[in-house]
Scaffold this active site. Sequence first.
Site, PDB file in Angstrom:
ATOM      1  N   LYS A   9       0.836  -1.197   0.000  1.00 45.51           N
ATOM      2  CA  LYS A   9       0.000   0.000   0.000  1.00 45.51           C
ATOM      3  C   LYS A   9       0.880   1.260   0.000  1.00 45.51           C
ATOM      4  CE  LYS A   9      -3.631  -2.322   2.659  1.00 45.51           C
ATOM      5  NZ  LYS A   9      -4.432  -2.248   3.904  1.00 45.51           N
ATOM      6  N   TYR A  49     -12.305  -2.986  -2.386  1.00 44.08           N
ATOM      7  CA  TYR A  49     -12.778  -2.968  -1.003  1.00 44.08           C
ATOM      8  C   TYR A  49     -14.302  -2.995  -0.908  1.00 44.08           C
ATOM      9  CZ  TYR A  49      -8.068  -2.167   0.824  1.00 44.08           C
ATOM     10  OH  TYR A  49      -6.747  -2.302   1.181  1.00 44.08           O
ATOM     11  N   PHE A  57     -14.783   3.768   7.927  1.00 46.33           N
ATOM     12  CA  PHE A  57     -13.463   4.169   7.427  1.00 46.33           C
ATOM     13  C   PHE A  57     -13.316   3.981   5.917  1.00 46.33           C
ATOM     14  CE2 PHE A  57     -13.225  -0.222   8.996  1.00 46.33           C
ATOM     15  CZ  PHE A  57     -12.786  -0.890   7.866  1.00 46.33           C
ATOM     16  N   ARG A  87      -0.954 -14.509   3.889  1.00 51.15           N
ATOM     17  CA  ARG A  87      -1.596 -13.801   5.007  1.00 51.15           C
ATOM     18  C   ARG A  87      -0.798 -13.975   6.297  1.00 51.15           C
ATOM     19  NH1 ARG A  87      -6.244 -10.570   4.482  1.00 51.15           N
ATOM     20  NH2 ARG A  87      -7.106 -11.512   6.358  1.00 51.15           N
ATOM     21  N   THR A  93      -4.280  -8.169  10.532  1.00 50.14           N
ATOM     22  CA  THR A  93      -4.711  -6.892   9.941  1.00 50.14           C
ATOM     23  C   THR A  93      -4.432  -5.724  10.879  1.00 50.14           C
ATOM     24  OG1 THR A  93      -6.460  -8.071   8.772  1.00 50.14           O
ATOM     25  CG2 THR A  93      -6.699  -5.683   8.969  1.00 50.14           C
ATOM     26  N   ARG A 104       3.742  -6.856   9.097  1.00 52.31           N
ATOM     27  CA  ARG A 104       3.101  -5.830   9.936  1.00 52.31           C
ATOM     28  C   ARG A 104       3.677  -5.831  11.342  1.00 52.31           C
ATOM     29  NH1 ARG A 104      -2.559  -7.726   7.381  1.00 52.31           N
ATOM     30  NH2 ARG A 104      -2.766  -6.202   5.693  1.00 52.31           N
ATOM     31  N   ASN A 114      -1.321  -0.123   7.495  1.00 49.94           N
ATOM     32  CA  ASN A 114      -0.764  -1.449   7.788  1.00 49.94           C
ATOM     33  C   ASN A 114       0.024  -2.051   6.613  1.00 49.94           C
ATOM     34  OD1 ASN A 114      -2.934  -2.086   6.209  1.00 49.94           O
ATOM     35  ND2 ASN A 114      -3.908  -3.488   7.662  1.00 49.94           N
ATOM     36  N   HIS A 117      -1.420  -5.693   1.701  1.00 53.66           N
ATOM     37  CA  HIS A 117      -2.697  -6.397   1.555  1.00 53.66           C
ATOM     38  C   HIS A 117      -2.426  -7.781   0.979  1.00 53.66           C
ATOM     39  CE1 HIS A 117      -6.657  -7.564   0.120  1.00 53.66           C
ATOM     40  NE2 HIS A 117      -6.034  -7.919  -0.989  1.00 53.66           N
ATOM     41  N   GLU A 128      -9.413 -10.439  -7.167  1.00 53.44           N
ATOM     42  CA  GLU A 128      -8.446  -9.349  -7.077  1.00 53.44           C
ATOM     43  C   GLU A 128      -7.417  -9.410  -8.205  1.00 53.44           C
ATOM     44  OE1 GLU A 128      -7.114  -9.711  -3.008  1.00 53.44           O
ATOM     45  OE2 GLU A 128      -9.073  -9.107  -2.236  1.00 53.44           O
TER      46      GLU A 128
HETATM   47  P1  ATP Z   1      -6.281  -6.556   3.839  1.00 56.97           P
HETATM   48  O1  ATP Z   1      -7.445  -6.811   2.894  1.00 56.97           O
HETATM   49  O2  ATP Z   1      -5.721  -5.160   3.702  1.00 56.97           O
HETATM   50  O3  ATP Z   1      -5.243  -7.605   3.845  1.00 56.97           O
HETATM   51  P2  ATP Z   1      -7.915  -7.633   5.833  1.00 56.97           P
HETATM   52  O4  ATP Z   1      -8.635  -8.349   4.746  1.00 56.97           O
HETATM   53  O5  ATP Z   1      -7.174  -8.462   6.817  1.00 56.97           O
HETATM   54  O6  ATP Z   1      -6.899  -6.580   5.270  1.00 56.97           O
HETATM   55  P3  ATP Z   1     -10.247  -5.980   6.236  1.00 56.97           P
HETATM   56  O7  ATP Z   1     -11.102  -6.023   7.438  1.00 56.97           O
HETATM   57  O8  ATP Z   1     -10.764  -6.488   4.936  1.00 56.97           O
HETATM   58  O9  ATP Z   1      -8.894  -6.707   6.643  1.00 56.97           O
HETATM   59  O10 ATP Z   1      -9.743  -4.497   6.078  1.00 56.97           O
HETATM   60  C1  ATP Z   1      -9.133  -4.083   4.898  1.00 56.97           C
HETATM   61  C2  ATP Z   1      -8.288  -2.875   5.177  1.00 56.97           C
HETATM   62  O11 ATP Z   1      -9.102  -1.820   5.652  1.00 56.97           O
HETATM   63  C3  ATP Z   1      -7.235  -3.063   6.265  1.00 56.97           C
HETATM   64  O12 ATP Z   1      -6.058  -3.656   5.800  1.00 56.97           O
HETATM   65  C4  ATP Z   1      -7.022  -1.652   6.740  1.00 56.97           C
HETATM   66  O13 ATP Z   1      -6.106  -0.963   5.893  1.00 56.97           O
HETATM   67  C5  ATP Z   1      -8.388  -1.015   6.568  1.00 56.97           C
HETATM   68  N1  ATP Z   1      -9.074  -1.017   7.855  1.00 56.97           N
HETATM   69  C6  ATP Z   1      -9.674  -2.062   8.465  1.00 56.97           C
HETATM   70  N2  ATP Z   1     -10.201  -1.697   9.648  1.00 56.97           N
HETATM   71  C7  ATP Z   1      -9.929  -0.372   9.788  1.00 56.97           C
HETATM   72  C8  ATP Z   1     -10.210   0.598  10.779  1.00 56.97           C
HETATM   73  N3  ATP Z   1     -10.871   0.300  11.888  1.00 56.97           N
HETATM   74  N4  ATP Z   1      -9.753   1.860  10.566  1.00 56.97           N
HETATM   75  C9  ATP Z   1      -9.078   2.184   9.457  1.00 56.97           C
HETATM   76  N5  ATP Z   1      -8.790   1.326   8.477  1.00 56.97           N
HETATM   77  C10 ATP Z   1      -9.193   0.058   8.627  1.00 56.97           C
END
Ligand code: ATP
Length: 139
Positions: A9, A49, A57, A87, A93, A104, A114, A117, A128
Amino acid sequence: KERTFIAVKPDGVQRGLISDIIARFERRGYKLVGLKLLVPSKALANEHYADLSKKPFFAGLVDYMTNGKAPVIGMVWEGPAVIKQGRVMLGATDPTAAGPGTIRGDYCLTIGRNICHGSDSAESAEKEIGLWFGGKGEI
Ligand code: ATP
């Protein structure tokens, strides 16, 4: 052969972590089969997303990914169990829950920044990869 989509990212690119993240996957033995540097369009980020569109958010997340202050690296990695292990290598996450030795866990503390992805299932990997790499043929 199993494939996953891994992205660095904008915060990871800005902080100079591209090479470290690629090196971790290479050393593990995974094969890099696609790589691009881009500022994603709003449409791409919205679709990527889409599952999070109701979250508070969401708008900030899409703006952050697409505002162009730094680009994103999109990659496709291939190899045994690469979706799950990718992962694991990224870490939780929420970086405050990510273990040492994960990307991370080694480099960040804030969920909104973070670094990376990784696809969370075979279905999301397929979606994706199609989204970021234009589907069949390109890779
Ligand atoms: P990723 O898809 O990035 O690997 P993930 O699938 O484990 O992450 P998701 O819950 O799908 O987690 O969230 C996707 C992304 O949204 C996170 O990686 C983070 O950048 C952002 N995100 C998630 N929760 C929050 C939050 N509470 N505040 C801000 N950003 C968030």
